[in-house]
Design an enzyme around this catalytic site. Structure first.
Site, PDB file in Angstrom:
ATOM      1  N   ASN A 128       0.874  -1.177   0.000  1.00  0.00           N
ATOM      2  CA  ASN A 128       0.000   0.000   0.000  1.00  0.00           C
ATOM      3  C   ASN A 128       0.912   1.228   0.000  1.00  0.00           C
ATOM      4  O   ASN A 128       1.516   1.554   1.021  1.00  0.00           O
ATOM      5  CB  ASN A 128      -0.882  -0.047   1.255  1.00  0.00           C
ATOM      6  N   TRP A 129       1.014   1.860  -1.145  1.00  0.00           N
ATOM      7  CA  TRP A 129       1.938   3.005  -1.265  1.00  0.00           C
ATOM      8  C   TRP A 129       1.384   4.280  -0.638  1.00  0.00           C
ATOM      9  O   TRP A 129       2.089   5.277  -0.553  1.00  0.00           O
ATOM     10  CB  TRP A 129       2.271   3.241  -2.750  1.00  0.00           C
ATOM     11  N   LYS A 130       0.123   4.277  -0.272  1.00  0.00           N
ATOM     12  CA  LYS A 130      -0.506   5.479   0.310  1.00  0.00           C
ATOM     13  C   LYS A 130      -0.273   6.681  -0.622  1.00  0.00           C
ATOM     14  O   LYS A 130      -0.246   6.505  -1.832  1.00  0.00           O
ATOM     15  CB  LYS A 130       0.013   5.712   1.731  1.00  0.00           C
ATOM     16  N   HIS A 146      -9.387   1.198   4.987  1.00  0.00           N
ATOM     17  CA  HIS A 146      -8.114   1.390   5.681  1.00  0.00           C
ATOM     18  C   HIS A 146      -8.335   2.387   6.828  1.00  0.00           C
ATOM     19  O   HIS A 146      -9.112   3.330   6.694  1.00  0.00           O
ATOM     20  CB  HIS A 146      -7.060   1.923   4.699  1.00  0.00           C
ATOM     21  N   GLU A 201      -6.695   4.788   7.835  1.00  0.00           N
ATOM     22  CA  GLU A 201      -6.458   6.196   7.486  1.00  0.00           C
ATOM     23  C   GLU A 201      -7.657   6.787   6.745  1.00  0.00           C
ATOM     24  O   GLU A 201      -7.948   7.979   6.863  1.00  0.00           O
ATOM     25  CB  GLU A 201      -5.161   6.305   6.656  1.00  0.00           C
ATOM     26  N   GLU A 207      -5.210  -4.863  10.767  1.00  0.00           N
ATOM     27  CA  GLU A 207      -4.189  -3.824  10.949  1.00  0.00           C
ATOM     28  C   GLU A 207      -4.467  -3.033  12.222  1.00  0.00           C
ATOM     29  O   GLU A 207      -5.274  -2.089  12.196  1.00  0.00           O
ATOM     30  CB  GLU A 207      -4.211  -2.854   9.764  1.00  0.00           C
ATOM     31  N   GLY A 211       2.804   2.241  10.755  1.00  0.00           N
ATOM     32  CA  GLY A 211       3.810   3.295  10.614  1.00  0.00           C
ATOM     33  C   GLY A 211       4.552   3.627  11.893  1.00  0.00           C
ATOM     34  O   GLY A 211       5.237   4.640  11.965  1.00  0.00           O
ATOM     35  N   SER A 231       3.554  -2.151  10.300  1.00  0.00           N
ATOM     36  CA  SER A 231       5.001  -2.240  10.546  1.00  0.00           C
ATOM     37  C   SER A 231       5.603  -3.588  10.153  1.00  0.00           C
ATOM     38  O   SER A 231       6.522  -4.071  10.818  1.00  0.00           O
ATOM     39  CB  SER A 231       5.319  -1.890  12.006  1.00  0.00           C
ATOM     40  N   GLY A 234       2.879  -1.122   4.231  1.00  0.00           N
ATOM     41  CA  GLY A 234       2.933   0.283   3.851  1.00  0.00           C
ATOM     42  C   GLY A 234       4.349   0.692   3.482  1.00  0.00           C
ATOM     43  O   GLY A 234       4.846   0.418   2.394  1.00  0.00           O
ATOM     44  N   GLY A 235       5.053   1.309   4.429  1.00  0.00           N
ATOM     45  CA  GLY A 235       6.365   1.886   4.180  1.00  0.00           C
ATOM     46  C   GLY A 235       7.345   0.944   3.490  1.00  0.00           C
ATOM     47  O   GLY A 235       8.069   1.355   2.573  1.00  0.00           O
TER      48      GLY A 235
HETATM   49  P1  PGA Z   1       3.045   0.315   7.560  1.00  0.00           P
HETATM   50  O1  PGA Z   1       1.556   0.535   6.986  1.00  0.00           O
HETATM   51  O2  PGA Z   1       3.536  -1.006   6.993  1.00  0.00           O
HETATM   52  O3  PGA Z   1       3.830   1.477   7.056  1.00  0.00           O
HETATM   53  O4  PGA Z   1       2.932   0.233   9.032  1.00  0.00           O
HETATM   54  C1  PGA Z   1       0.659  -0.542   6.857  1.00  0.00           C
HETATM   55  C2  PGA Z   1      -0.648  -0.061   6.299  1.00  0.00           C
HETATM   56  O5  PGA Z   1      -1.112   1.024   6.654  1.00  0.00           O
HETATM   57  O6  PGA Z   1      -1.268  -0.748   5.476  1.00  0.00           O
END
Ligand code: PGA
Length: 255
Positions: free
Chosen positions: A11-13, A100, A102, A169, A175, A214, A235-236
């Site tokens: 997930n590149w956000k 998600h 966010e 999640e 993050g 994470s 994510g990251g």
């Molecule tokens: P993260 O994000 O791996 O950077 O913690 C995961 C996500 O939000 O899907």
């Protein structure tokens, strides 16, 4: 060990400009040369602006599928700034993330909105990845399972959708570099799997329940070995070919 074929989703956000096509190409070439697709399903969900460029960058044989990060419930209409599931499919997406944390926090999306997005995904032929997860306050109050199962009940479709996946999640793990204990991850995954079986029957047992929050190359193997974790939402660490592929390799070894 589980017989489920692992699903690894990046997930590149809100990260990536047109120049990121090179990184996606690098990912697809490494995934192809390592035959990762033989054992794992790989998906990258870039910002919507990059779905079509990524799709055309690798039009012939795509070793990493493409997904979107959200969609509107309607197929078209007066919804300024939104994108429908049909548009995302048209751009080259095969998957879409729904709910998600966010999106839930930044855009006030509730379970009913997520449920409508999942229905839209099914209508457009996209496979949805429904995200659920508790806050730290929920967990400290002993309500993690109630919150997660409540979100799942409110957002999962009544009938099975092709390749429907659920991502657990924990909001506090996204993050932050923090992850729940192995026992906590396994407990929530078992509860989600039981809820899916209760809802869909034996087919629910074959649905992939991903862990997200994470996940990095150095902890992926440990997390992915947990029963019944069926993959990861990253994510990251999905932003570079090096770390995304390292996690995919860990998945291949773990399953
Ligand atoms: P993260 O994000 O791996 O950077 O913690 C995961 C996500 O939000 O899907």
């Amino acid at each position: 060990m589980t017989e489920i074929r692992p699903l690894i989703v990046g997930n590149w956000k809100m990260n990536g400009l047109q120049s990121a096509v090179d990184e996606y190409k690098k990912m697809t070439m490494t995934a192809a040369s390592e035959n990762l697709r033989d054992a794992i399903d790989l998906v990258i969900c870039p910002p919507a602006t990059l779905i079509a460029p990524f799709a055309t960058a690798h039009a012939s044989e795509r070793s990493i599928a493409l997904g979107a990060q959200s969609c509107h419930a309607a197929a078209s209409g007066a919804h300024t700034g939104d994108l429908s599931a049909e548009m995302l499919a048209d751009a080259g997406a095969g998957w879409v993330i729904a709910g998600h944390s966010e999106r839930r926090a930044d855009h006030g999306e509730c379970d009913a909105d997520v449920s409508a997005q999942v229905a839209a995904a099914a209508r457009a032929g996209l496979s949805p990845i429904i995200c659920v997860g508790e806050t730290l306050e929920d967990r400290d109050r002993g309500q993690a399972l109630d919150v997660v199962l409540g979100q799942l009940a409110g957002s999962a479709p009544a009938a099975i959708v092709d390749d429907l996946a659920v991502a657990y999640e924990p909001v506090w793990a996204i993050g932050t570099g923090r992850t729940p204990s192995s026992d906590d991850i396994a407990e929530v995954h078992h509860a989600i799997q039981a809820a899916l079986i209760a809802r869909y029957g034996p087919e629910g047992a074959a649905m992939r329940v991903l862990y997200g929050g994470s996940v990095k190359p150095n902890n992926a193997a440990e997390i992915l070995r947990l029963e019944p974790v069926g993959g990861a939402l990253i994510g990251g660490a999905s932003l570079t070919a090096e770390s995304f592929i390292a996690i995919a390799q860990a998945a291949r070894e773990a399953f």
